[in-house]
Design a protein around this motif. Structure first.
Motif, PDB file in Angstrom:
ATOM      1  N   HIS A  85       0.828  -1.212   0.000  1.00  0.00           N
ATOM      2  CA  HIS A  85       0.000   0.000   0.000  1.00  0.00           C
ATOM      3  C   HIS A  85       0.863   1.264   0.000  1.00  0.00           C
ATOM      4  N   ALA A  86       1.906   1.277   0.833  1.00  0.00           N
ATOM      5  CA  ALA A  86       2.771   2.460   0.933  1.00  0.00           C
ATOM      6  C   ALA A  86       3.496   2.720  -0.392  1.00  0.00           C
ATOM      7  N   ARG A 126       2.615   1.651  -3.426  1.00  0.00           N
ATOM      8  CA  ARG A 126       1.650   2.008  -4.470  1.00  0.00           C
ATOM      9  C   ARG A 126       1.226   3.464  -4.330  1.00  0.00           C
ATOM     10  N   THR A 127       0.992   3.902  -3.093  1.00  0.00           N
ATOM     11  CA  THR A 127       0.613   5.292  -2.843  1.00  0.00           C
ATOM     12  C   THR A 127       1.724   6.234  -3.293  1.00  0.00           C
ATOM     13  N   ALA A 128       2.976   5.885  -2.946  1.00  0.00           N
ATOM     14  CA  ALA A 128       4.121   6.712  -3.345  1.00  0.00           C
ATOM     15  C   ALA A 128       4.246   6.770  -4.859  1.00  0.00           C
ATOM     16  N   LEU A 176       1.780   6.382  -7.094  1.00  0.00           N
ATOM     17  CA  LEU A 176       0.684   7.196  -7.634  1.00  0.00           C
ATOM     18  C   LEU A 176       0.944   8.683  -7.409  1.00  0.00           C
ATOM     19  N   GLU A 177       1.493   9.031  -6.233  1.00  0.00           N
ATOM     20  CA  GLU A 177       1.809  10.435  -5.958  1.00  0.00           C
ATOM     21  C   GLU A 177       2.887  10.948  -6.904  1.00  0.00           C
TER      22      GLU A 177
END
Length: 201
Positions: A157-158, A160-162, A164-165
């Motif tokens: 999750h971390a 993937r979030t990074a 996408l950002e």
């Protein structure tokens, strides 16, 4: 497929007939007994992790992983699985009752993390023992250094979030650059298609 909580650290999944057939097919391509067994164990570990990711709705790209390349497992000790938009994870087989997990030096770079997978002696089930995000500095890593397997999903999750950002920032940067270029053109008197000079309005 049903997962069961085996110990505080592990999640156990059945080794299906399909997993066994895939592992056997890969192992049969190698003429050397010890290496063939390593390939079989590595493939079972990758299959188990892939099944876990599927159960958790995490997409994988097995076909892009070195462990799914016909030649790579014979040339190196590979047991990797790619997760699009996240990175490559190393799936390391550990024997039953092992206290350490072997992570070869070729796996110390370009990895999003390491998953220790115990393959039971009967070959009927695989237990995801734990997860480690940090690069190991030794080949024999004590299983006590691994976090619970739930940390794997936190890492996915971390990352993937990074990712996408970073994509969003790149997109904004591209739009700003495009706007600056258009402004520069206007200053020089070049008008983009679809726009009119003020004098023409």
């Amino acid at each position: 497929m049903v997962l069961t909580q085996s110990q505080p650290l592990g999640i156990t999944l059945p080794i299906t007939t399909e997993f066994t057939q895939i592992a056997q097919r890969f192992a049969q391509q190698c003429p050397f007994g010890d290496k063939a067994e390593q390939i079989r164990q590595n493939t079972l570990a990758v299959c188990a992790v892939n099944a876990y990711f599927q159960l958790m709705d995490v997409p994988t790209a097995l076909g892009e992983s070195d462990s799914w390349n016909a030649m790579m497992p014979m040339m190196a000790n590979v047991a990797d699985i790619k997760v699009p938009g996240v990175g490559t994870f190393s799936c390391r087989a550990a024997s039953a009752q092992a206290t350490v997990c072997h992570i070869p030096p070729e796996d110390w770079h370009d990895r999003a993390g390491y998953i220790a997978v115990e393959i039971d002696s009967s070959g009927q089930q695989a237990t995801l023992l734990g997860f480690m995000a940090d690069k190991p500095m030794q080949e024999q890593v004590p299983l006590g250094q691994f976090e619970s397997i739930e940390a794997l999903l936190d890492q996915v999750h971390a990352l993937r979030t990074a990712s996408l950002e970073a994509q969003a920032i790149d997109s904004v940067g591209d739009r700003i650059q495009s706007a600056i270029t258009q402004l520069g053109d206007w200053v020089e008197g070049t008008i983009a298609t679809g726009w009119q000079a003020v004098e023409e309005l």
